[in-house]
Design a protein around this motif. Structure first.
Motif, PDB file in Angstrom:
ATOM      1  N   HIS A 226       0.656  -1.079  -0.079  1.00 36.38           N
ATOM      2  CA  HIS A 226       0.033  -0.087   0.027  1.00 36.38           C
ATOM      3  C   HIS A 226       0.790   1.249   0.034  1.00 36.38           C
ATOM      4  O   HIS A 226       1.827   1.226   0.462  1.00 36.38           O
ATOM      5  CB  HIS A 226      -0.733  -0.048   1.308  1.00 36.38           C
ATOM      6  N   VAL A 227       0.518   2.297  -0.643  1.00 35.49           N
ATOM      7  CA  VAL A 227       1.277   3.461  -0.577  1.00 35.49           C
ATOM      8  C   VAL A 227       0.400   4.860  -0.626  1.00 35.49           C
ATOM      9  O   VAL A 227      -0.778   4.735  -1.587  1.00 35.49           O
ATOM     10  CB  VAL A 227       2.173   3.505  -1.490  1.00 35.49           C
ATOM     11  N   ALA A 264      -1.376  -0.361  -3.930  1.00 35.39           N
ATOM     12  CA  ALA A 264      -2.811  -0.131  -3.577  1.00 35.39           C
ATOM     13  C   ALA A 264      -2.876   1.736  -3.276  1.00 35.39           C
ATOM     14  O   ALA A 264      -2.040   2.133  -2.614  1.00 35.39           O
ATOM     15  CB  ALA A 264      -3.470  -0.772  -2.676  1.00 35.39           C
ATOM     16  N   HIS A 265      -3.876   2.132  -3.862  1.00 43.49           N
ATOM     17  CA  HIS A 265      -4.270   3.371  -3.609  1.00 43.49           C
ATOM     18  C   HIS A 265      -3.632   4.479  -4.471  1.00 43.49           C
ATOM     19  O   HIS A 265      -4.115   5.037  -5.325  1.00 43.49           O
ATOM     20  CB  HIS A 265      -4.191   3.956  -2.116  1.00 43.49           C
ATOM     21  N   CYS A 266      -2.474   4.778  -4.120  1.00 48.93           N
ATOM     22  CA  CYS A 266      -1.516   6.029  -4.911  1.00 48.93           C
ATOM     23  C   CYS A 266      -2.293   6.938  -5.106  1.00 48.93           C
ATOM     24  O   CYS A 266      -2.385   7.611  -6.221  1.00 48.93           O
ATOM     25  CB  CYS A 266      -1.387   5.331  -6.262  1.00 48.93           C
ATOM     26  N   ILE A 267      -3.018   7.660  -3.912  1.00 49.21           N
ATOM     27  CA  ILE A 267      -3.936   8.876  -4.241  1.00 49.21           C
ATOM     28  C   ILE A 267      -3.055  10.172  -4.031  1.00 49.21           C
ATOM     29  O   ILE A 267      -3.218  10.953  -4.789  1.00 49.21           O
ATOM     30  CB  ILE A 267      -5.079   8.693  -3.067  1.00 49.21           C
ATOM     31  N   HIS A 268      -2.236  10.146  -2.883  1.00 48.85           N
ATOM     32  CA  HIS A 268      -1.833  11.373  -2.725  1.00 48.85           C
ATOM     33  C   HIS A 268      -0.254  11.562  -3.315  1.00 48.85           C
ATOM     34  O   HIS A 268       0.974  11.325  -2.708  1.00 48.85           O
ATOM     35  CB  HIS A 268      -1.727  11.745  -1.243  1.00 48.85           C
ATOM     36  N   PHE A 269      -0.157  11.479  -4.499  1.00 49.33           N
ATOM     37  CA  PHE A 269       1.139  11.488  -5.354  1.00 49.33           C
ATOM     38  C   PHE A 269       1.319  12.853  -5.919  1.00 49.33           C
ATOM     39  O   PHE A 269       0.720  13.632  -6.178  1.00 49.33           O
ATOM     40  CB  PHE A 269       1.031  10.752  -6.527  1.00 49.33           C
ATOM     41  N   ASP A 270       2.600  13.322  -6.108  1.00 50.03           N
ATOM     42  CA  ASP A 270       3.128  14.397  -7.080  1.00 50.03           C
ATOM     43  C   ASP A 270       3.538  13.673  -8.351  1.00 50.03           C
ATOM     44  O   ASP A 270       3.677  12.376  -8.530  1.00 50.03           O
ATOM     45  CB  ASP A 270       4.195  15.472  -6.349  1.00 50.03           C
ATOM     46  N   ASP A 271       4.055  14.644  -9.259  1.00 55.30           N
ATOM     47  CA  ASP A 271       4.507  14.126 -10.606  1.00 55.30           C
ATOM     48  C   ASP A 271       5.701  13.486 -10.652  1.00 55.30           C
ATOM     49  O   ASP A 271       6.061  12.432 -11.188  1.00 55.30           O
ATOM     50  CB  ASP A 271       4.627  15.286 -11.556  1.00 55.30           C
ATOM     51  N   SER A 296     -10.240   8.358   2.475  1.00 56.79           N
ATOM     52  CA  SER A 296      -8.781   8.729   2.109  1.00 56.79           C
ATOM     53  C   SER A 296      -8.497   9.550   1.032  1.00 56.79           C
ATOM     54  O   SER A 296      -7.374  10.200   1.085  1.00 56.79           O
ATOM     55  CB  SER A 296      -8.433   7.205   1.572  1.00 56.79           C
ATOM     56  N   GLY A 297      -9.299   9.770   0.135  1.00 55.92           N
ATOM     57  CA  GLY A 297      -9.166  10.535  -0.877  1.00 55.92           C
ATOM     58  C   GLY A 297      -9.492  10.156  -2.223  1.00 55.92           C
ATOM     59  O   GLY A 297     -10.261   8.995  -2.429  1.00 55.92           O
ATOM     60  N   PHE A 298      -9.005  10.786  -3.382  1.00 53.97           N
ATOM     61  CA  PHE A 298      -9.449  10.178  -4.663  1.00 53.97           C
ATOM     62  C   PHE A 298      -8.476  10.179  -5.729  1.00 53.97           C
ATOM     63  O   PHE A 298      -7.685  10.981  -5.791  1.00 53.97           O
ATOM     64  CB  PHE A 298     -10.389  11.523  -5.339  1.00 53.97           C
ATOM     65  N   PHE A 299      -8.372   8.956  -6.280  1.00 51.64           N
ATOM     66  CA  PHE A 299      -7.357   8.596  -7.185  1.00 51.64           C
ATOM     67  C   PHE A 299      -7.505   9.569  -8.225  1.00 51.64           C
ATOM     68  O   PHE A 299      -8.568  10.011  -8.992  1.00 51.64           O
ATOM     69  CB  PHE A 299      -7.393   7.166  -7.743  1.00 51.64           C
ATOM     70  N   ASP A 300      -6.310  10.080  -8.577  1.00 45.17           N
ATOM     71  CA  ASP A 300      -6.205  11.093  -9.853  1.00 45.17           C
ATOM     72  C   ASP A 300      -5.966  10.657 -11.291  1.00 45.17           C
ATOM     73  O   ASP A 300      -4.842  10.264 -11.413  1.00 45.17           O
ATOM     74  CB  ASP A 300      -5.098  12.321  -9.431  1.00 45.17           C
TER      75      ASP A 300
END
Length: 433
Positions: A226-227, A264-271, A296-300
């Protein structure tokens, strides 16, 4: 050889849905006795080639690829639907106490039997699953999947710190157990092994380093973890690994970013995170019902597509709220549309369906093997009833296009739509009535 005549759904390499209202699906055994698709297309174009074969005619039904679930927790079957204030309290109050029970082989076997049956009942024919930190749970799940001929990937969870007694493992023994399980199960029948750190905060640097060494030694196994699921978790990871560029960077620092690595998740990513996923070949398991349930947030989606890394859909039971791929696709549509925290976009019905079949298979490195009904694929398929409920029947009868038909199934469908699940190495699993 088996020949079916029915409406037929499959996918082109670019993700477009291919649909024949009057279709033909032919399959036959390969050298190992596994059923593979021999031909798929319109009845008119193909029927003369199979004129001497008996035909299974299924009027009013749709033949579709079995669904691929990229992230699901087998031991959380009974945790689904548990109330909590967020991810970390949910783990502490429900998940960890329940997972302790999987040290017992008999209990693991009983849950495994129910879990596999529930996957099949909902039309899932390939799954990447977490077991627990107990080797008994891995053995039980592989044993039942092998019995049912399901294509399944799983692994023993690695968690040697910040975990309660009963689920916390020993660093050295956890790596010994992992290698023994790889050697016992990986590549047997339709089974695959995944090296499985629970998430970076619950593994010591020594355990993550050992996991990376195993990943290098066994390059054809999978990696799963998870990340960047929620902000509290990210803050915790940064405190524990201050030298890493980001939470995702922790896994890269320990050799756990490569093809067949699924996060799994990868929501709060930067470029930079997105580019790291792209450049290493790692992929995201998008888990929309779980992310909505736990806040948790929303996948971009737009960000993932702009930078260009792979992804597919996952139920994430038991943080996720349903085994049903229809519910997961509907939640993914909600997540895509959300436009306050990220760019919003309207995912097409074909794209949603692709994410849970051929697209998920591609993300797992199984393109052309599962998730599709093109020639050469293993013949895992579903018999869908687009009139399974009165409202669904009313809506699908009015469909004027493939998108309208698929979207009606996504919005209004559930396990009742799945009339049969057919596995490539055995006969149909008839849905109970």
């Amino acid at each position: 050889m088996s020949v079916y005549r029915s409406a037929l759904l499959r996918f082109a390499d670019d993700g477009r849905a291919l649909y024949d209202e009057d279709g033909l699906l032919a399959m036959g055994p390969d050298a190992q006795g596994r059923q593979r698709v021999l031909a798929a297309g319109s009845w008119q174009a193909l029927c003369s080639q199979y004129a001497d074969q008996p035909v299974n005619h299924l009027p009013g039904r749709i033949l579709a690829p079995g669904f691929v679930d990229m992230h699901i927790h087998f031991p959380q079957t009974d945790v689904i639907g548990s109330p909590a204030d967020g991810l970390l309290p949910w783990l502490e109050n429900y998940t960890f106490p329940h997972e302790k029970r999987f040290a017992a082989p008999d209990y693991s076997a009983q849950v495994a039997q129910f879990f596999i049956a529930e996957l099949l009942r909902n039309g899932v024919t390939t799954a990447l699953a977490f077991s627990t930190s107990h080797p008994a749970s891995v053995n039980a799940l592989f044993t039942e999947a092998q019995r049912q001929h399901l294509r399944l990937i799983t692994g023993k969870v690695l968690q040697d710190r910040h975990s309660p007694d009963g689920v916390r493992d020993d660093t050295e023994q956890s790596l010994i157990d992992t290698e023994a399980l790889i050697q016992r199960w990986h590549g047997v029948d339709r089974l695959g092994y995944a090296i499985t750190p629970r998430f970076a905060p619950t593994s010591t640097p020594a355990q993550l380093r050992g996991a990376g060494e195993l990943a290098a030694r066994y390059p054809d196994v999978w990696i799963q973890s998870h990340v960047a699921e929620n902000l509290d978790e990210i803050r915790w990871a940064r405190e524990l690994f201050p030298r890493s560029r980001s939470y995702l960077g922790v896994y890269d620092d320990f050799g756990l970013m490569r093809e067949r690595a699924v996060y799994a998740h990868c929501i709060h990513f930067d470029d930079d995170d997105r580019a790291l996923m792209r450049d290493t070949g790692a992929v995201a398991a998008v888990s929309p019902t779980s992310n909505l349930f736990l806040g948790s947030g929303f996948f971009d989606y737009a960000g993932a597509d702009r930078v260009g890394f792979g992804y597919g859909l996952a139920s994430d039971v038991g943080g996720g709220t349903s085994f049903s791929p229809f519910h997961t696709m509907m939640a993914a549509y909600y997540v895509g549309r959300e436009g306050q925290t990220k760019p919003g976009m309207s995912l097409s019905p074909q794209q949603l369906w692709w994410q849970h079949t051929a697209g998920a298979a591609r993300a797992l490195g199984l393109a052309g093997v599962v998730g599709n009904l093109q020639p050469g694929c293993e013949a895992d398929f579903l018999v869908l009833n687009p009139e399974a409920t009165p409202l669904l029947a009313r809506k699908t009868r009015q469909a004027q296009s493939l998108d309208e038909l698929l979207f009606a199934l996504i919005v209004l469908g559930d396990d009742r739509v799945v009339e049969q699940t057919v596995i490539a190495q055995q006969g149909a699993n008839q849905r109970a009535t």
